[in-house]
Design a protein around this motif. Structure first.
Motif, short mmCIF file in Angstrom:
data_model
loop_
_atom_site.label_atom_id
_atom_site.label_comp_id
_atom_site.label_asym_id
_atom_site.label_seq_id
_atom_site.Cartn_x
_atom_site.Cartn_y
_atom_site.Cartn_z
N CYS A 52 22.69 104.35 55.73
CA CYS A 52 21.79 105.54 55.02
C CYS A 52 22.80 105.63 54.35
O CYS A 52 23.93 106.65 54.75
CB CYS A 52 21.95 106.27 56.48
SG CYS A 52 20.54 107.90 55.70
N CYS A 108 15.12 107.50 58.79
CA CYS A 108 16.74 108.04 59.42
C CYS A 108 16.30 109.73 60.74
O CYS A 108 15.90 110.52 59.60
CB CYS A 108 17.79 108.68 57.93
SG CYS A 108 19.57 108.97 59.15
N PHE A 161 17.95 103.03 52.38
CA PHE A 161 18.69 102.69 53.42
C PHE A 161 19.42 101.35 52.30
O PHE A 161 19.40 100.71 51.23
CB PHE A 161 18.88 101.65 54.21
CG PHE A 161 19.10 103.16 55.65
CD1 PHE A 161 19.54 102.70 56.68
CD2 PHE A 161 18.31 103.98 55.52
CE1 PHE A 161 20.11 103.67 57.54
CE2 PHE A 161 17.77 105.09 56.75
CZ PHE A 161 18.87 104.73 57.38
#
Length: 54
Positions: free
Chosen positions: A6, A39, A49
């Motif tokens: 992330c 996330c 991501f």
């Protein structure tokens, strides 16, 4: 197996490990993670991501 990170918070998604505590079993390929998945740390979308080079 691949790893994704992330860009906002640094959470790492490792396909081999999955995120069982968030409903994604070990061994789940990134392509099989639902597009609606967010996330669990910062709520960023799956599409944000990025692949992580090891």
């Amino acid at each position: 197996m691949k790893t994704y990170v992330c860009p906002a918070c640094g959470l790492v998604y490792d396909e081999a490990a999955g995120l069982p505590e968030h409903g994604i079993p070990a061994g789940t390929p990134w392509a099989d993670v639902p597009e609606s998945w967010r996330c669990p740390e910062c709520n960023i979308g799956k599409t944000d991501f990025v692949p992580m080079e090891l």
